[in-house]
Design a protein around this motif. Structure first.
Motif, PDB file in Angstrom:
ATOM      1  N   GLY A 482     -15.487 -10.551  12.602  1.00 30.87           N
ATOM      2  CA  GLY A 482     -16.527  -9.706  12.025  1.00 30.87           C
ATOM      3  C   GLY A 482     -16.358  -9.516  10.536  1.00 30.87           C
ATOM      4  O   GLY A 482     -17.332  -9.552   9.773  1.00 30.87           O
ATOM      5  N   PHE A 508     -22.293  -8.202  13.213  1.00 33.86           N
ATOM      6  CA  PHE A 508     -22.719  -7.141  14.131  1.00 33.86           C
ATOM      7  C   PHE A 508     -22.257  -7.432  15.554  1.00 33.86           C
ATOM      8  O   PHE A 508     -21.729  -6.550  16.255  1.00 33.86           O
ATOM      9  N   TYR A 511     -18.535  -6.663  15.844  1.00 33.66           N
ATOM     10  CA  TYR A 511     -18.221  -5.234  15.835  1.00 33.66           C
ATOM     11  C   TYR A 511     -18.732  -4.551  17.104  1.00 33.66           C
ATOM     12  O   TYR A 511     -18.085  -3.624  17.628  1.00 33.66           O
ATOM     13  N   GLN A 512     -19.869  -4.997  17.566  1.00 33.69           N
ATOM     14  CA  GLN A 512     -20.407  -4.417  18.807  1.00 33.69           C
ATOM     15  C   GLN A 512     -19.450  -4.658  19.979  1.00 33.69           C
ATOM     16  O   GLN A 512     -19.268  -3.783  20.841  1.00 33.69           O
ATOM     17  N   THR A 515     -16.727  -1.945  20.093  1.00 32.51           N
ATOM     18  CA  THR A 515     -17.063  -0.512  20.134  1.00 32.51           C
ATOM     19  C   THR A 515     -16.576   0.188  21.400  1.00 32.51           C
ATOM     20  O   THR A 515     -16.270   1.377  21.358  1.00 32.51           O
ATOM     21  N   ALA A 525     -20.928  -1.682  12.870  1.00 27.75           N
ATOM     22  CA  ALA A 525     -22.049  -2.463  13.411  1.00 27.75           C
ATOM     23  C   ALA A 525     -23.377  -1.932  12.882  1.00 27.75           C
ATOM     24  O   ALA A 525     -24.273  -2.700  12.497  1.00 27.75           O
TER      25      ALA A 525
END
Length: 890
Positions: A482, A508, A511-512, A515, A525
């Motif tokens: 990321g 994104f 990072y998603q 989470t 994100a």
């Protein structure tokens, strides 16, 4: 004097009645429909007179194919030998002209070549030098193609043999034809100068100009043939061939040979008079430069290329100039000079590829790598070619050349070479899909980014990070992936926005994926998606961003708990800086969502404390760029809150000034620059510093297009333009153009639609102003675009109806204009100046669309207004009335 490939058009007044012209055409068509001429009882003199009459007509209306058909038909009749020779000579000239005209169109060229061979078989006396020059061009094209293949691959002996044999055959012929035809052209001009004015002289002049074009062809191809013949015979130094080539090119271009090196500087050539906008003349200058280099005069060769680049030469040819200069050096065995030139050019490459740059890189790579026993300097030239391809983004081409020449780059410490190896390893990993292969590519790409060159070339480093991101993603190392994808966006954004958007989206995605285990990555994100929306608003990914932002915010639960968690992270934590940046973003979101003023100020104070702490810890001399950028954006958040009185208003200037110090050390395309200039503009407005307001507005206009910041900058600049226009009665065209540009951008920013114009006064004003500037510039279509929306939104507004009515009339849209003027006639006071104007335009529109109705309306007007109305429309209506009365109904 030679005018190469001159295209002179003559305008002729067609004489004779329509019936005679039709009879001529019918006669030619009837002839073409017959396999052989009919029996003809007329005398030869009558037939020749008839032929000349029809031929003159076909010549005037520019129908060469029909003239050739006519000649062949009459050659089959019984006509005197002198007249037959005249027809054959005319046909030969016509065929030469057609071959010259369609030399660059293979299908048409082949058609005429077949026709010529058939004609020569039937009439051998038609084999003239002019026709032979055009036939030799086909041989030249084949030889040049073979020579190009051989020069690109010296082991291609078959192409070398074909080129050598062909050039040996055609080169002396082309030179001889040039000399004899050039002499003939000069004789013809001498004869023409003694002729009295008239049709015969004009015909002779046109024929001689066409012959001049053939002479130019002979010089052009003769010069290039001599150049290639020297190379094919292995002569890479001054020779009779190079000197003949130079002489022919200089005669063609009318460039005198400088007596010595100082002559060039004392009597420079004017590039504007060489006709370099014509492709063939530009290529002749390239040929001259390469011949001079082959002849040992490198200074004159360079001078020719300087002339080429400074003249009105097409961008496509200028783009190829460096390739041809380097090709000329290599052809002349000037390897050290070519290597030095190539290195200097490759050093200046940073993205922005073009066919010419790519060709130069491939040439350097091929020439430097093909020889196994080449010197270090020559081999380095090949490596420079690979580096150039890498810098231009042609990784596949570079890798193919590495494989073709079996170049071993594994031990290289150069950024570009390690990057190419990493790219090749990644391509292999994508085939095998094995973790071990991805790990090999990942290691090489990391090593490449650690090289010093990576810091100097943002685009190439971003491309490398993008590939490294994919390696880490395939290995499920999402945080590193990321970060690399996110860092790659800045360098890719301008040269390759599609790839930049893809990189942002992949950041994104990474990072998603993190989470669920670490909620703090949800903020990253969201930040990536917000940047994606701002930087690439029209990309399909941007359309999906809002949905995923909402889902991420829902999944995060309480913002308060996230804030408390981030506040506990200590400076010793390796994620301290990124966590505090996330904390600032969360606090700012809560400030915007808070319902009470006290709560807003409490949260704003917390954000200020975090920003101050980060600023105090930041090493302002050596901090990483991303850290410097993050702190700058935190400070700008505080500045914005100070502007809104949520922290002390005096902090506004303090935090903007602190940010200025940081952004000065950031890359020009860092997001913090945009935020800084926006806040600095607002600060300058509070200080009433017009110069600084203009400075920041101009920056945003150039660099923040499509963002919300652009709107503020557009409004500031629009007000300045209004003041400038108001201060003069004759605004300059430049000021009007800028006014139109700014107001049309502002209108587009608001949205040029009927509902938005009705609802928003600013949108209405922007559309009206944009239309006004367009009217002053006589950009009628642009004016109509804005005025039509205004009239749709306000269909009874007198000003908009009048302006649109005038514009539609000017555009020739008479039906549309008539509707607007009829609406005005109903609403205006009968007999007023505005009403009289509307009546004038109503009559003018009806004159164009319905003359009978125009006469009726005019009669009614004359009956009710015998004095013809008020000036200035009184005289205009009188003139219009005469035009209407004198026109016949259809």
């Amino acid at each position: 004097m030679i005018f190469f490939l001159s295209k002179v058009r003559f305008s002729h007044a067609l004489s004779g009645c329509l019936l005679a012209a039709l009879l001529c055409l019918i006669e030619v068509r009837a002839l073409s429909a017959q396999s052989k001429p009919p029996l003809d009882s007329r005398s030869p003199q009558q037939m020749i007179e008839e032929y000349r009459r029809v031929d003159r007509y076909l010549s005037r209306i520019k129908m060469p194919d029909q003239r050739l058909l006519l000649i062949e038909r009459y050659l089959k009749r019984s006509i005197p030998n002198d007249d037959r020779d005249e027809l054959i000579d005319t046909a030969s000239q016509l065929y030469a002209t057609q071959l010259m005209k369609y030399a660059d169109e293979p299908a048409r060229s082949k058609f005429y070549l077949d026709q010529v061979h058939n004609f020569l078989a039937a009439y051998p006396s038609a084999d003239t030098p002019a026709l032979q020059v055009m036939l030799l061009q086909a041989d030249y094209n084949r030889a040049e193609t073979a020579a190009s293949r051989w020069l690109a691959d010296p082991s291609d002996n078959e192409s070398h043999k074909l080129a050598l044999e062909t050039f040996l055959k055609i080169t002396p012929k082309l030179v001889d034809y040039y000399k004899s035809l050039n002499h003939r052209v000069d004789q013809q001009w001498d004869a023409i100068d003694r002729m009295p004015p008239g049709a015969n002289r004009e015909a002779r002049e046109e024929a001689n100009r066409e012959l001049e074009g053939v002479v130019g062809r002979a010089a052009f191809f003769g010069a290039w043939s001599n150049y290639y013949l020297s190379l094919a015979e292995g002569i890479r130094k001054p020779s009779k061939y190079s000197k003949t080539s130079i002489d022919l090119f200089r005669e063609l271009l009318e460039m005198k040979k400088p007596a010595d090196n100082t002559a060039t500087r004392q009597d420079p050539v004017d590039p504007q008079r060489l006709g370099l906008e014509v492709e063939w003349r530009a290529r002749a200058l390239i040929g001259l430069a390469m011949a001079e280099i082959l002849d040992g005069d490198l200074d004159e060769g360079r001078n020719c290329f300087k002339i080429l680049e400074s003249g009105p030469t097409s961008a496509e040819i200028v783009d190829q100039a460096d390739y041809w200069y380097c090709r000329g050096l290599l052809n002349a065995d000037q390897l050290d000079e070519a290597a030095q030139f190539g290195r200097s050019k490759i050093e200046s490459f940073y993205g922005n590829t073009s066919p010419g740059k790519t060709s130069l890189c491939v040439l350097l790579a091929d020439s430097g790598l093909r020889q196994k026993d080449a010197s270090d300097a020559v081999r380095q030239m090949g490596i420079e070619g690979l580096i150039g391809l890498a810098k231009l983004g042609h990784h596949s081409a570079a890798i193919k050349l590495i494989e073709k020449y079996q170049v071993d780059l594994q031990d290289s410490n150069d950024f570009y070479m390690m990057w190419l190896v990493g790219q090749e390893d990644f391509a292999d990993a994508e085939k095998t899909k094995s973790d071990a292969s991805y790990r090999v590519a990942q290691t090489k790409l990391r090593d490449a980014l650690a090289a010093p060159e990576a810091e100097k070339d943002l685009l190439s480093a971003s491309e490398c990070r993008y590939t490294l991101g994919w390696c880490s993603y395939r290995l499920n190392e999402f945080e590193e992936a990321g970060q690399n994808f996110q860092d790659a966006v800045a360098g890719l954004k301008n040269p390759n926005p599609s790839k930049a958007a893809e990189s942002a989206w992949m950041a994104f995605v990474c990072y998603q994926a993190l989470t669920k285990e670490e909620p703090r990555f949800g903020l990253r994100a969201i930040e990536v998606l917000e940047d994606l929306k701002r930087d690439f608003p029209n990309h399909p990914y941007a359309q999906k961003a809002d949905y995923f932002i909402a889902k991420l915010q829902q999944s995060r639960g309480s913002m308060g708990s996230s804030i408390r968690q981030l506040q506990t992270i200590e400076p010793s934590d390796p994620n301290f800086w990124s966590a505090k940046f996330d904390l600032c973003n969360l606090l700012r979101q809560q400030v915007d969502q808070a319902t009470s003023e006290d709560e807003k100020k409490k949260l704003a104070g917390q954000l200020k404390e975090v920003a101050d702490d980060l600023y105090s810890r930041l090493d302002k001399k050596s901090a990483p760029t991303d850290r410097m950028s993050g702190v700058a954006r935190c400070l700008l958040n505080v500045a914005d809150l100070a502007r809104k009185d949520l922290v002390p208003a005096s902090d506004f200037a303090t935090y903007v000034d602190q940010t200025k110090e940081l952004v000065a050390k950031l890359p020009a395309d860092d997001h913090a620059w945009m935020d800084y200039h926006y806040q600095a503009l607002l600060l300058a407005r509070t200080r009433k510093n017009d110069a600084e307001v203009a400075e920041h507005a101009d920056w945003l206009l150039k660099n923040a297009q499509g963002s919300s910041y652009e709107q503020t900058a557009l409004i500031v600049r629009a007000l300045e333009i209004d003041r400038s226009v108001a201060q003069t009665t004759t605004p300059s065209n430049q000021l009007l153009e800028e006014g139109f540009d700014i107001y049309s951008r502002l209108a587009d920013h608001f949205g040029v639609t009927m509902p938005l114009v009705q609802q928003n006064k600013n949108t209405k004003v922007a559309c009206s102003k944009a239309a006004s500037f367009a009217e002053k510039l006589q950009k009628w279509s642009d004016a109509a675009r804005f005025l039509r929306v205004l009239v749709q939104a306000f269909p009874k507004d007198q000003e908009y109806l009048q302006r649109l009515g005038r514009v539609e009339f000017t555009l020739g849209n008479y039906d549309e204009a008539l509707g607007h003027w009829r609406t005005l006639l109903v609403g205006l006071q009968n007999g007023s100046e505005e009403w009289t104007e509307a009546k004038y335009y109503q009559l003018a529109c009806l004159r164009q669309t319905d003359l009978d109705q125009a006469k009726k309306v005019l009669g009614q007007y004359q009956l009710l207004h015998p004095d013809w109305g008020l000036p200035p429309w009184r005289d205009k209506i009188k003139t219009l009335a005469e035009q209407i009365s004198g026109s016949a109904s259809p």
